[in-house]
Design an enzyme around this catalytic site. Structure first.
Site, short mmCIF file in Angstrom:
data_model
loop_
_atom_site.label_atom_id
_atom_site.label_comp_id
_atom_site.label_asym_id
_atom_site.label_seq_id
_atom_site.Cartn_x
_atom_site.Cartn_y
_atom_site.Cartn_z
N HIS A 54 0.58 -1.23 -0.41
CA HIS A 54 -0.06 -0.17 -0.43
C HIS A 54 0.90 1.59 -0.38
O HIS A 54 1.22 1.92 0.85
CB HIS A 54 -1.09 0.17 1.14
CG HIS A 54 -2.31 -0.80 0.99
ND1 HIS A 54 -3.34 -0.89 0.36
CD2 HIS A 54 -1.81 -2.26 1.71
CE1 HIS A 54 -3.66 -2.48 0.76
NE2 HIS A 54 -2.32 -2.53 1.76
N ASN A 127 -9.81 -3.19 2.07
CA ASN A 127 -10.51 -2.90 1.11
C ASN A 127 -10.73 -2.35 0.16
O ASN A 127 -12.55 -2.85 1.18
CB ASN A 127 -9.21 -4.24 0.01
CG ASN A 127 -7.76 -4.34 0.89
OD1 ASN A 127 -7.09 -3.49 1.00
ND2 ASN A 127 -7.76 -5.88 1.27
N TYR A 337 0.49 -5.27 11.49
CA TYR A 337 0.61 -3.38 11.05
C TYR A 337 1.32 -2.60 12.07
O TYR A 337 1.76 -1.65 11.65
CB TYR A 337 -0.93 -3.68 10.77
CG TYR A 337 -1.69 -3.06 9.49
CD1 TYR A 337 -1.24 -4.82 8.86
CD2 TYR A 337 -1.75 -2.56 8.84
CE1 TYR A 337 -1.63 -5.60 8.10
CE2 TYR A 337 -2.20 -2.90 7.57
CZ TYR A 337 -2.46 -4.70 7.11
OH TYR A 337 -3.05 -5.16 5.84
#
EC number: 1.11.1.6
Length: 497
Positions: A54, A127, A337
């Site tokens: 990303h 997404n 993350y």
């Protein structure tokens, strides 16, 4: 107009911004010119590590407004009453490309959302597809390696992509989404968003339900064909960034309606497939969409780097009234993350203004790279202590989870009850896509698979074709014909049963 003094980063005024101190007009430079050091050293560090995935993205701020009451499902404060507004930041992105890649690449689109609530920041990181390629986070690094550059050629490799997908049949559902025109949306305003994973909601009685989050665009779905997307790469590689920014500047504020699907704990136990499997969707007939509110983006970032590039999202960031689920990919992302953000931005990344909770933040964290909030001053840096008034608020205790098993093991992601990878992709092909969409899907797959090369080419193609045939015979036939394969021979090789 009062002019501002030119100063160093430490606030020291200086005059020679363009010329370095040296020995005469043609002599060597002097080490003592610290402004030279400061300018070059800062320049060398202007690029923080880009996101591993990303990397190329766009974002904007706005508001989320509750339009329907869902307090019977959740005590989350941002949903506490109809009409309540919460400030938001949305970031959209492609997945596989670097920061300089084109916005119209065939790829899923990241749809990351930050809600600045009074109980902390809630990050819903999803997404533009309700599903994903894999369902166990242990496979994620391998998957992303196939989407990035080959270690030998330093080029993208269709062979690696299709080799991996053909060896991971659970990827088929998402492969069909991405290879359809949904893989090349017209910018970011004309696509839906999904939390993708199963989450949970908890109400004031500590009753829990499973939930999926949907955001449906009010601008209408628009997709490029493969040819149009390729053409746009050469016309404007930053198309999606420009489109979003200019729309907001003109006052054409993009909006998405948020919906949830709700499944009870009992329904989950008797559901025909694993409801926590992110490669599958929930039926909207069995679990209809429930409207929640409207998200509107109405404010562009004043500085892209400060407010978008430094924005950090993590599925670990949930607030009171929202919880996790046994979704294995989600469980892995909870770890992955936050760790990625600490690597990219530093241990104190949540003190960066765009990531900072605008409400109270009190804890015993201290020190670390780029600590900028006073570091707790003289207060105690340990707990329990006799001096600080920072204490746990027991009203935020989360209810205990009732686990279905006491067996800890490495469970096969394709084991019994987890191995139907073809029913939903088949439904997507037959019932969701119109005839034009089916034709484009087959054309896009054929074009992408034509790039497979090397001694394993036929093996990889045959293995992937088997997956297509299992999902739908006409899909498999269409791709096989597009690749110039001997269809009769292929049918003989197909596994039976």
């Amino acid at each position: 107009m009062n002019e501002k003094k030119l100063t160093s980063a430490s606030g020291i005024p200086y005059t020679d911004h363009e010329d370095t101190k040296g020995v005469g007009p043609r002599g060597p430079l002097l080490l003592e010119d610290f402004i030279l050091h400061e300018k070059l050293a800062h320049f060398n560090r202007e690029r923080i590590p880009e996101r591993i995935v990303h990397a190329k993205g766009s974002g904007a701020f706005g508001t989320f407004t509750v339009t329907h009451d869902i307090t019977k499902y959740t005590k989350a404060k941002l949903f506490s009453e109809v009409g309540k507004q919460t400030r938001i930041l949305f970031r959209f992105s492609t997945v596989a490309g670097e920061r300089g890649s084109a916005d119209t690449e065939r790829d899923p689109r990241g749809f990351a959302m930050k809600y600045y609530t009074e109980d902390g920041n809630w990050d819903l990181v999803g997404n533009n597809t309700p599903i994903f390629f894999i369902k166990d986070a242990k496979k994620f690094p391998d998957f992303i390696h196939t989407q990035k550059r080959d270690p030998f050629t330093n080029c993208k490799s269709a062979t690696a992509v299709w080799d991996f997908w053909s060896l991971c049949p659970e990827s088929l559902h998402q492969v069909l989404f991405v290879m359809s025109d949904r893989g090349t949306p017209v910018g970011y305003r004309h696509m839906h968003g999904y939390g993708s994973h199963t989450f949970s909601l908890i109400n004031n009685e500590n009753e829990k339900v499973w939930v999926k989050f949907h955001l449906r665009t009010e601008q209408g779905i628009k997709n490029f064909t493969g040819a149009e997307a390729n053409q746009m790469k050469s016309v404007d590689s930053d198309f999606a960034q420009r489109d979003l920014l200019e729309a907001i500047e003109k006052g054409a504020f993009p909006r998405w309606k948020m919906y949830i699907q709700v499944m009870t704990l009992e329904e989950a136990k008797t559901h025909p497939f694993n409801p926590f499997d992110v490669t599958k969707t929930w039926s909207q007939q069995a679990f209809p969409l429930i409207e929640v509110g409207v998200a509107e983006l109405n404010e562009n970032a004043d500085n892209y780097f400060a407010q978008i590039e430094q924005a950090a999202f993590a599925p670990a960031h949930i607030v009171d009234g929202i919880g996790f689920s046994p979704d294995k990919m989600l469980q892995g992302r909870i770890l992955g993350y936050t760790d990625a953000q600490r690597y990219r931005l530093g241990a104190n990344y949540e003190q960066i203004p765009v990531n900072r909770c605008p409400f109270a933040v009190n804890n015993y964290q201290r020190d670390g790279h780029m600590r900028v909030d006073g570091n707790g001053g003289r207060s105690a840096n340990y707990y329990p202590n006799s001096f600080s008034d920072v204490r746990p608020d027991m009203s935020y205790v989360r209810p205990a989870d009732q686990l279905d098993s006491n067996v800890a093991d490495w469970f096969d992601r394709n084991g019994e009850g987890e191995n139907d990878h073809y029913s939903q992709p088949g439904i997507f092909f037959r019932e969701v896509l119109d005839q034009t969409g089916k034709e484009h899907l087959i054309e896009n797959i054929t074009s992408a698979m034509s790039g497979i090369s090397g001694p394993k080419r036929e093996e990889i193609i045959n293995r992937q074709l088997c997956h297509f045939f299992r999902a739908d015979i006409s899909l498999g036939m269409g791709v096989a014909k597009g690749l110039g394969m001997d269809v009769a021979s292929l049918m003989d090789k197909m596994p039976r049963g």
